[in-house]
Write an enzyme that holds these catalytic residues in place. Structure first.
Site, PDB file in Angstrom:
ATOM      1  N   ASP A   1      -2.129   6.612   6.580  1.00 46.44           N
ATOM      2  CA  ASP A   1      -3.169   5.566   5.945  1.00 46.44           C
ATOM      3  C   ASP A   1      -3.404   4.743   6.900  1.00 46.44           C
ATOM      4  OD1 ASP A   1      -4.310   3.478   4.683  1.00 46.44           O
ATOM      5  OD2 ASP A   1      -3.085   3.300   3.160  1.00 46.44           O
TER       6      ASP A   1
ATOM      7  N   LYS B   1     -12.373  -1.876   6.354  1.00 51.59           N
ATOM      8  CA  LYS B   1     -11.580  -2.769   7.343  1.00 51.59           C
ATOM      9  C   LYS B   1     -11.943  -2.800   8.734  1.00 51.59           C
ATOM     10  CE  LYS B   1      -8.450  -3.358   3.653  1.00 51.59           C
ATOM     11  NZ  LYS B   1      -7.960  -2.601   3.229  1.00 51.59           N
TER      12      LYS B   1
ATOM     13  N   TRP C   1       0.981  -1.065   0.008  1.00 49.73           N
ATOM     14  CA  TRP C   1       0.050   0.094  -0.089  1.00 49.73           C
ATOM     15  C   TRP C   1       1.078   1.167  -0.131  1.00 49.73           C
ATOM     16  CZ3 TRP C   1      -4.192  -1.426  -1.879  1.00 49.73           C
ATOM     17  CH2 TRP C   1      -4.767  -2.601  -1.476  1.00 49.73           C
TER      18      TRP C   1
HETATM   19  C1  LIG Z   1      -7.145  -2.066   1.854  1.00 54.33           C
HETATM   20  C2  LIG Z   1      -5.975  -1.193   2.069  1.00 54.33           C
HETATM   21  C3  LIG Z   1      -6.069   0.115   1.199  1.00 54.33           C
HETATM   22  C4  LIG Z   1      -6.794   0.134  -0.266  1.00 54.33           C
HETATM   23  O1  LIG Z   1      -8.206   0.414  -0.063  1.00 54.33           O
HETATM   24  P1  LIG Z   1      -9.234   0.517  -1.367  1.00 54.33           P
HETATM   25  O2  LIG Z   1     -10.576   0.953  -0.511  1.00 54.33           O
HETATM   26  O3  LIG Z   1      -9.331  -0.848  -1.859  1.00 54.33           O
HETATM   27  O4  LIG Z   1      -8.836   1.559  -2.151  1.00 54.33           O
HETATM   28  C5  LIG Z   1      -4.946   0.918   1.000  1.00 54.33           C
HETATM   29  N1  LIG Z   1      -4.369   0.969   2.204  1.00 54.33           N
HETATM   30  C6  LIG Z   1      -4.447   0.067   3.217  1.00 54.33           C
HETATM   31  C7  LIG Z   1      -3.528   0.065   4.497  1.00 54.33           C
HETATM   32  C8  LIG Z   1      -5.361  -0.911   3.153  1.00 54.33           C
HETATM   33  O5  LIG Z   1      -5.381  -1.855   4.030  1.00 54.33           O
END
Ligand SMILES: *Cc1c(COP(=O)(O)O)cnc(C)c1O
Length: 355
Positions: free
Chosen positions: A167, A191, A100
């Protein structure tokens, strides 16, 4: 009962699903679905207001922080962050702690210069880098607080003299940290917070408006702030379900209370991984994630058999990401410790039968 260890989209509280399904059929006895009312009605305005207020309260945010619910996934923020913060001659610092982070770096390069100040690449992302310096003239420093795919997590949030961007898609609301030490936080909802399709964004407005680029209206954070996160039609259902999850979290006792539960779940599973002769954790102990627990079998030939063994026990979602292999058990806020106990018991039984 199904034990849902999916990495994302992933488990949410049962009562949230119950309330959300009722709202789809008949919202607060209005005779209308939450999906068919205008977003500018007082009815939906109340949902948006409560969701934003709950974020502020649960994260104990300073008054100056703005809370937005934006369309898209975390991947949208990979580009929207540099579009708003980084001019093309300027440099932003990024930590490379896996997939990511790498994707965020790739997008930032479309808008300015990127300096990767640390990387876990040499160790196959089994560690969080420790010794690095962020240049004082970096526009901001970007980290991925929890690495969903590799199962590593920043246990100590780095201190920098430049704005910190995080993030937090896979560990938002899972542990107490000083959220105000970040100038910008983003998280895809699916998540730990709600359905896919919405991003939570927390921003210190003081870092905005400092670049020369013309930003498309819908991409400019300042417009969303001005319009109270209602610049255009928000993803109303996703915001509503996030609000229900945040209410659930508050009733549970907030982030500190859920952190205790998360600590207990992670400790239980890592203990079994360390004790069981068949399994090995993939991440160095001090950097292990409490949200995504990654492990392999010492004899990879047994992995298929273990997977079908757990399937019979209604354990789902533990297959590792294709880049890492092995297993990944995601222990998000809504996962009860009883599900972890079932997984641990399955590991014990499998070892007894196969050692
Ligand atoms: C799942 C995830 C993403 C991507 O998320 P999307 O909503 O599919 O764009 C980005 N960063 C982290 C840390 C993630 O776990």
């Amino acid at each position: 009962m199904v034990h849902n260890f999916n990495a994302g989209p992933s488990i949410l509280p049962k009562e949230v699903f119950q309330q959300a399904s009722e709202a789809v059929l008949n919202y607060q006895n209005s005779g209308l679905s939450i999906l068919e009312i205008g977003h500018r009605t007082s009815t939906f305005q109340a949902v948006m207001d409560e969701a934003r207020a709950l974020v502020k309260e649960l994260m104990q945010l300073n008054d100056d922080r703005e809370v937005l619910f934006l369309h898209g996934g975390a991947s949208t923020q990979f580009m929207q962050v540099p579009m708003n913060l980084l001019d093309d001659k300027e440099t932003a610092a990024y930590a490379d702690t896996g997939v990511w982070g790498i994707k965020a770096i790739k997008e930032a390069k479309l808008f300015g210069k990127v300096e990767v100040v640390c990387t876990g690449k040499e160790s196959n992302y089994t560690i969080i880098p420790k010794d690095f310096a962020v240049p004082n003239d970096s526009k901001y420093f970007h980290i991925t607080t929890n690495n969903t795919i590799y199962g590593s997590q920043w246990q100590k949030i780095p201190k920098t003299s430049v704005p910190l961007v995080g993030d937090m898609s896979s560990d938002i609301f899972s542990r107490v940290i000083d959220f105000n030490s970040f100038d910008l936080i983003y998280a895809g909802a699916q998540k730990n917070m709600g359905p896919a399709g919405v991003n939570l964004l927390v921003v210190n407005p003081a870092i905005l408006g400092k670049i020369k680029r013309a930003i498309p209206t819908i991409m400019d954070y300042r417009n969303h702030i001005k319009e109270g996160s209602m610049l255009n039609t928000p993803p109303v259902f996703a915001v509503y379900v996030c609000m229900l999850t945040l209410r659930w979290l508050k009733a549970l006792g907030g982030v500190a209370a859920v952190e205790k539960l998360n600590d207990a779940k992670a400790a239980l599973l890592y203990q079994e991984i360390d004790d069981n002769p068949l399994f090995t954790g993939t991440v160095t102990k001090e950097d292990r994630s409490k949200m995504n627990v990654c492990f392999v079998m010492n004899n990879p030939a047994q992995e298929e058999a273990f997977l079908s063994f757990t399937k019979q026990k209604n354990i789902v979602g533990i297959k590792g990401h294709r880049l890492v292999g092995g297993f990944r058990a995601s222990l998000y806020n809504a996962l009860p410790i009883s599900s972890v106990e079932v997984l641990v018991q399955a590991m014990k039984e499998f070892a007894a039968q196969n050692s």
